[in-house]
Design an enzyme around this catalytic site. Structure first.
Site, PDB file in Angstrom:
ATOM      1  N   HIS A 324       0.817  -1.226   0.000  1.00 21.98           N
ATOM      2  CA  HIS A 324       0.000   0.000   0.000  1.00 21.98           C
ATOM      3  C   HIS A 324       0.848   1.273   0.000  1.00 21.98           C
ATOM      4  O   HIS A 324       1.971   1.263  -0.458  1.00 21.98           O
ATOM      5  CB  HIS A 324      -0.994  -0.034   1.165  1.00 21.98           C
ATOM      6  N   GLU A 339      -2.306   0.149   8.071  1.00 17.63           N
ATOM      7  CA  GLU A 339      -1.404  -0.880   7.567  1.00 17.63           C
ATOM      8  C   GLU A 339      -0.177  -0.281   6.877  1.00 17.63           C
ATOM      9  O   GLU A 339       0.944  -0.716   7.088  1.00 17.63           O
ATOM     10  CB  GLU A 339      -2.181  -1.774   6.588  1.00 17.63           C
ATOM     11  N   HIS A 392       2.624  -7.056   4.615  1.00 14.63           N
ATOM     12  CA  HIS A 392       1.282  -6.495   4.791  1.00 14.63           C
ATOM     13  C   HIS A 392       0.809  -6.728   6.223  1.00 14.63           C
ATOM     14  O   HIS A 392       1.397  -7.507   6.967  1.00 14.63           O
ATOM     15  CB  HIS A 392       0.286  -7.181   3.841  1.00 14.63           C
ATOM     16  N   GLU A 455       1.574 -11.494   6.255  1.00 14.53           N
ATOM     17  CA  GLU A 455       0.569 -10.720   6.982  1.00 14.53           C
ATOM     18  C   GLU A 455       1.037 -10.748   8.431  1.00 14.53           C
ATOM     19  O   GLU A 455       0.927 -11.767   9.102  1.00 14.53           O
ATOM     20  CB  GLU A 455      -0.823 -11.346   6.832  1.00 14.53           C
TER      21      GLU A 455
END
Ligand SMILES: [Zn+2]
Length: 492
Positions: A324, A339, A392, A455
């Site tokens: 992102h 995030e 992430h 993650e």
């Protein structure tokens, strides 16, 4: 095509109570300058899409997803008329991108890309003037299907273990179904060897078994067991009666896996034998790159790397990809933590620790800028990177603070890397184990080198959000990721 939008808020309340388990559509955005739709759901989703005429519109259904607000109709100027969101049925949210009258798009050029289980982008080609704006007076005519890429769908047919046969030069584990993905290891003392067959099950009627082999090929006993893992795994264990033979495993042209003695060795120095799962991605030849020049130089920091593994004479280049950035915050969690900020901080530290150990680390972004998925992949390809590690943070419903833990994703050739980093994070942080998983995420599919998507925790989880907000924990996470990468490079 049956179609209804929410007519009243009363109906909306009714639908939402009727679909208590449905995940919420968390956010969406349509970028008219790029004809790109972006959406994010709580938990994973497998979108379905079709192109429908009169008027021409791309219809995207999100099964198991609910819209916790009234339907939306956002008009645009240009060839895109509007984007509408509504609840199609009890548990399906529908997104409709409607084209201006007289325009159409080629459905084959609509590109769905899974960023992570819950985040997708949909790229539409530039709309063109329809030669026949009304292909048929029947509004049902000309329905094309656009098959999105399943993010969590197994990419290979399941492997079924049929039996174990003694052959002239070893053993054959006969399998049917998909090409087996295997991992073979032999103990230090060479007396036990294990063959793990990923995603495999035993043929019906075949139960976990032990069989005596009468000392064939120096093997006393073979055990075949179904492990209660998800995805399922078959473990074949060879117990040797002579312990000076190294074994190896390979895929057999006869359909299955052959286990054969690879040679005799007198000293019992440790050795790990690994057979990579089959590689399906195409390998592109990148242009020569001057590796002494780091395209995005890393800021120097002073903290030390601790007791990280040494990688001697490393020519490895590791691309660290913080997810992102910019207008795209990624997941937003408890206390408004984002995030994009968490993963950038962790990525910086991972890159710095790798550089301290003599491994070149290149970050796909070093500030809060928005970067598309393609440049992240093309950076790694251009550098002919050894590894690609995307970082992430996860999210689920805000009302599920009980969901916490780490997940590690790979696609085809990143399984070993995924396992090594995942194990290192579990060990180094004590995070909850939400397993290593296979998924068809864009950055995993498009990179030719071993690649993983980490993650690092749930920003919506009570435990994880508190930990990820703590700089000390982020450093601990970064050190664990770096250790995993270095361990992997060390054993290559
Ligand atoms: Zn993300």
């Amino acid at each position: 095509m049956k179609f209804h939008w929410l007519l009243s808020s009363f109906l909306g309340v009714f639908l939402l109570t009727g679909a208590a388990e449905a995940a919420r559509l968390q956010s969406w955005r349509f970028d008219a300058s790029q004809n790109r739709l972006y959406f994010r759901t709580e938990g994973g989703v497998q979108p379905k899409a079709q192109l429908i005429f009169n008027p021409t519109r791309l219809v995207i259904d999100l099964p198991g997803t609910s819209l916790d607000r009234q339907s939306v109709n956002q008009p645009f100027s240009g060839a895109i008329e509007s984007v509408r969101l509504g609840q199609f049925d009890d548990d399906t949210t529908r997104i409709v991108v409607e084209l201006k009258d007289g325009y159409t798009i080629d459905p084959a050029q609509v590109k769905f890309r899974g960023i992570s289980p819950s985040e997708w982008t949909v790229d539409l080609p530039t709309p063109v003037r329809a030669e026949n704006p009304n292909p048929s007076s029947d509004p049902e005519a000309g329905v094309f299907s656009v098959e999105p890429l399943a993010p969590s769908e197994p990419s290979v047919e399941a492997t079924v273990v049929q039996n174990v046969q003694v052959t002239g030069d070893g053993f054959l584990i006969r399998t049917t179904g998909g090409r087996p993905q295997i991992n073979f290891q032999q103990s230090r003392a060479l007396d036990i060897a294990t063959l793990d067959i990923e995603g495999a099950t035993l043929a019906p009627g075949l139960s976990s078994q032990q069989s005596q082999t009468n000392g064939k090929h120096g093997v006393e006993r073979i055990e075949v067991r179904q492990l209660p893992t998800e995805p399922p795994m078959i473990r074949v264990t060879l117990r040797m009666n002579s312990s000076n033979t190294e074994w190896r495993a390979s895929l057999s042209s006869l359909g299955g896996i052959s286990l054969m003695p690879a040679g005799t060795r007198q000293s019992a120095t440790p050795r790990r034998l690994t057979v990579d799962p089959p590689i399906r991605s195409s390998v592109s030849v990148p242009p020569p790159v001057d590796r002494t020049r780091n395209p995005m130089p890393l800021p120097r920091m002073t903290a030390g790397g601790g007791d990280l593994p040494q990688v001697s004479n490393s020519r490895s280049v590791v691309v660290i990809d913080p997810g992102h950035g910019g207008r795209d915050p990624g997941a937003v969690g408890i206390g408004g933590i984002q995030e994009k900020d968490i993963v950038l901080d962790i990525s910086f530290q991972v890159a710095r620790l790798l550089e301290q150990q003599g491994v070149q680390a290149v970050m796909s972004r070093t500030d809060d800028s928005e970067i598309d998925l393609e440049p992240r992949v093309s950076l790694a390809e251009r550098l002919n990177a050894t590894l690609f590690v995307s970082i992430h943070a996860n999210a689920i419903n805000m009302s599920r603070p009980d969901v916490n833990g780490i997940e590690t994703y790979y696609f085809d050739n990143g399984l070993d890397l995924a396992r090594t980093i995942h194990g290192s994070i579990l060990q180094g942080t004590g995070a909850d184990d939400r397993r290593v998983r296979q998924a068809r995420f864009y950055v995993l599919r498009k990179t030719s080198m071993p690649s993983v998507l980490l993650e690092v925790g749930f920003v919506t989880g009570a435990e994880d959000a508190a930990k990820l907000s703590d700089p000390a924990y982020r450093s601990q996470m970064a050190a664990s990721i770096a250790r995993g990468i270095l361990l992997y490079l060390q054993q290559r």
